[in-house]
Design a protein around this motif. Structure first.
Motif, mmCIF file in Angstrom:
data_model
loop_
_atom_site.group_PDB
_atom_site.id
_atom_site.type_symbol
_atom_site.label_atom_id
_atom_site.label_comp_id
_atom_site.label_asym_id
_atom_site.label_seq_id
_atom_site.Cartn_x
_atom_site.Cartn_y
_atom_site.Cartn_z
ATOM 1 N N LYS A 26 49.613 -3.293 62.048
ATOM 2 C CA LYS A 26 50.113 -3.379 60.669
ATOM 3 C C LYS A 26 50.069 -4.817 60.160
ATOM 4 O O LYS A 26 49.701 -5.067 59.013
ATOM 5 N N GLU A 27 50.424 -5.767 61.029
ATOM 6 C CA GLU A 27 50.387 -7.172 60.641
ATOM 7 C C GLU A 27 48.955 -7.625 60.343
ATOM 8 O O GLU A 27 48.718 -8.328 59.360
ATOM 9 N N ARG A 28 48.010 -7.220 61.208
ATOM 10 C CA ARG A 28 46.599 -7.585 60.977
ATOM 11 C C ARG A 28 46.093 -6.971 59.671
ATOM 12 O O ARG A 28 45.386 -7.627 58.896
ATOM 13 N N ALA A 29 46.457 -5.719 59.412
ATOM 14 C CA ALA A 29 46.018 -5.050 58.179
ATOM 15 C C ALA A 29 46.609 -5.753 56.962
ATOM 16 O O ALA A 29 45.919 -5.964 55.951
ATOM 17 N N ASN A 30 47.870 -6.130 57.050
ATOM 18 C CA ASN A 30 48.527 -6.816 55.940
ATOM 19 C C ASN A 30 47.878 -8.173 55.677
ATOM 20 O O ASN A 30 47.644 -8.543 54.520
ATOM 21 N N GLU A 31 47.551 -8.897 56.748
ATOM 22 C CA GLU A 31 46.891 -10.194 56.591
ATOM 23 C C GLU A 31 45.517 -10.029 55.939
ATOM 24 O O GLU A 31 45.145 -10.803 55.056
ATOM 25 N N ARG A 32 44.756 -9.026 56.384
ATOM 26 C CA ARG A 32 43.423 -8.783 55.817
ATOM 27 C C ARG A 32 43.529 -8.406 54.343
ATOM 28 O O ARG A 32 42.743 -8.878 53.515
ATOM 29 N N LEU A 33 44.509 -7.598 54.006
ATOM 30 C CA LEU A 33 44.706 -7.198 52.612
ATOM 31 C C LEU A 33 45.053 -8.414 51.755
ATOM 32 O O LEU A 33 44.509 -8.591 50.657
ATOM 33 N N GLN A 34 45.915 -9.278 52.246
ATOM 34 C CA GLN A 34 46.266 -10.496 51.512
ATOM 35 C C GLN A 34 45.048 -11.400 51.353
ATOM 36 O O GLN A 34 44.845 -11.994 50.291
ATOM 37 N N ASP A 35 44.237 -11.517 52.410
ATOM 38 C CA ASP A 35 43.016 -12.322 52.326
ATOM 39 C C ASP A 35 42.081 -11.788 51.248
ATOM 40 O O ASP A 35 41.476 -12.563 50.492
#
Length: 84
Positions: A26-35
């Protein structure tokens, strides 16, 4: 072939909201979405306009939609095209 940014964002959002997904994922997905949002790769207005246009086009071909509604959809599509 590159992926559609809107589809990628949808998958990332699904990952974030899935209760069976690990916190790390979830953290990786959130970071990718923010990027994606920060880089401008994900243009919300462009995606919204595309969704609206598809809905308007569908209304034009739907036999259950009134003639008045079809005319409104046709006019809205023309206005969207003029903005582009």
């Amino acid at each position: 072939m590159s992926a559609n940014p809107g589809n990628v964002a949808g998958g990332l959002k699904a990952t974030i909201s899935n209760p069976h997904t690990s916190e790390e994922a979830k953290e990786r997905a959130n970071e990718r979405l923010q990027d994606m949002e920060e880089s401008g790769e994900l243009d919300h207005k462009e995606a919204h306009d595309a969704h609206v246009a598809r809905g308007r086009k569908a209304a034009l071909h739907n036999p259950n939609v009134s003639l008045e509604a079809k005319e409104r959809s046709k006019k809205a599509l023309e206005e969207l095209e003029d903005e582009i």
